[in-house]
Scaffold this active site. Sequence first.
Site, short mmCIF file in Angstrom:
data_model
loop_
_atom_site.label_atom_id
_atom_site.label_comp_id
_atom_site.label_asym_id
_atom_site.label_seq_id
_atom_site.Cartn_x
_atom_site.Cartn_y
_atom_site.Cartn_z
CB SER A 297 -0.91 0.04 1.23
OG SER A 297 -1.64 1.26 1.27
CE LYS A 352 -2.74 -2.66 -0.49
NZ LYS A 352 -3.74 -2.50 -1.55
CG HIS A 355 -4.82 -0.99 3.67
ND1 HIS A 355 -5.08 -0.43 2.43
CD2 HIS A 355 -3.95 -0.13 4.28
CE1 HIS A 355 -4.41 0.69 2.29
NE2 HIS A 355 -3.71 0.89 3.40
CG ASN A 356 -7.12 -1.97 -0.70
OD1 ASN A 356 -6.16 -1.60 -0.04
ND2 ASN A 356 -7.00 -2.31 -1.97
CD GLU A 359 -7.52 2.89 -0.26
OE1 GLU A 359 -7.85 2.96 -1.46
OE2 GLU A 359 -6.48 2.30 0.13
#
Length: 628
Positions: A297, A352, A355-356, A359
């Site tokens: 990222s 990940k 995480h997105n 986000e």
Amino acid sequence: MNLNNVIFIMGVSGCGKSTIAQLLSKKLDIPFFDGDDFHPQSNIDKMSSGVPLNDDDRHGWLVTLNELAKRQLEDSNCIIVCSALKKSYREILNRGIQNQVKWIHLAGSFDQILGRLNKRENHFMSSNLLQSQFDTLEAPENAFVVNIGLNPEDIVEKIANKIKMKSEFGLFGLGVMGKSLSRNLAQKGFKISVFNREEKGTEEDVAINFKKAYKELETTQAYSDIEAFVNSLQTPRRIMLMVNAGKITDLVIKDLIPFLSDGDILIDGGNSNYLKTKDRYDYLKSKQINFIGVGVSGGEQGALIGPSIMPGGNKETYNLIKPYLESIAAKDANNLPCCTYIGEEGSGHFVKMVHNGIEYVEMQLLAEVYTILKAMGNNPDEIANILESWKAEADSYLLGITIDILRKKDGDDWLVNKIVDKAGNKGTGNWTTIATAQLGAPSTLIASALFARYTSFYKEERLWASKNFNINPSSLHLDLQDVLNAYQFARIINHYQGIKLISEAGRTYNWELNLSEIARIWTNGCIIKSDFMVELIPILKTDDNILKHATIINKLKALKPSINKVVSQCILNELTASCLSESVNFLNAYTISNSSANIIQAQRDYFGAHTYQRIDDDTGKFHHTNWN
């Protein structure tokens, strides 16, 4: 500036290590040291009396050689001769300098070496100790093996060519992220090879032109031929795939396999689905190829100056690429790399993915804040100034870039006013929403942010509906502190839900996840870095549920009146605030001691005989009623 390297020449006594080291030292014009010269007298006396050394005897000697290597590496390359027969010995010699060590194994048969050993004079080690060395030898997995049957000059030539020509890390795919990571690795002193396919007439000489464009790539080897690219790498080969997730990744793996060797490592640095990562891991394992799924990222700039990196897979395999990933990662407040081993299988890509998802929500919340501040009569510059004032209490990467976006002009107008209001996505929000449903975790904000994007994409239908429903948002009259408080409230709920989803996945898939470490590597280099993430590091050391922490509870209590006010005013004034609204709806549902789920369970029992439990039955027994 290139990193210096130490060449360890290893093998059983009598294989010719010192002879080869002397010749190689002259050819490469670098100093060499014979490990035997650094044995303490107690070791020499023991071997002279015909008694083999044990691990305790060797430990101090190996530490001394490791310290010697570290001192030499400060100024130059060097060669060190050491038998290094066991893996544990080599680990001591490697300690702290893994990415600067090259291993050369001089190998030969027992009879071949015994003949040589018997011809030596005035050496403290007798030939009757040779068998103990062969018994002790654990063949290295990542060394360049040379047969001592060759003459010394040919051996030295082979070693020199290997050291000079072979790259230590390969990048496959030179898109935006691939190019940035390649430059980052080169800037850290690693010798790399890069590959990009060629399409006649459209994409030609991509790798070569990329190398020519940047000074730091001077020693980089550039290829458009897969076999040549693979053969340019030291073994075990370390190849990072920076290609589009999905079928393309599988096609690339298929193309690479014929040229790979047992023990080589493929690293998927794309946004792959974590379930596919597990499948690829199993498939490649059957072919003796190692596979690591790595979440990266930070975007183009982060990949260049230091991203947040989330690797998952076999830990021993990860340790072979750890020096490269940690070197290029961003650094946290304590100068530690924002890269940590996540766990087994597809855990790196799962983290990940979440995480997105977090986000997605952070972006949606800022979009909703923008809508609210705009409805309060502010233009983009004024909104940017308001957000700038929020940095003292709620700073984050996304807040910072939103301020820059709002200030960008295009002619006499702000550029943001000219951008079509259709938000795209690349699938990770969709995957996160599916995962939260499969795992039974209530990550409702991620789903809301995803569906807000989907709704935005129906631009033509929205234009028609805006004319026919006559829903016209009116101006808002809110206190700016209330808007900030509502934003902070929703962000806390977002982080709770995202982290909880990771925790549930860890339990379900038996991944041993360190949530505090995950928060730490998200404090720099990544899209969701923020001051709040820093606050979460110590909190997550005590519990995976941040809503149990007194500090968080008190914050939410203090902020809740503001979000109640902001959300209610948005609804009354027909203004969309899906994630702000969902955050308060979630906490209301989460904190209620007696919910309406009893009605749902009664309905399920009525039409499907799904049974229910009674509050006046402490046994936990399930009941069924004939409701007719």
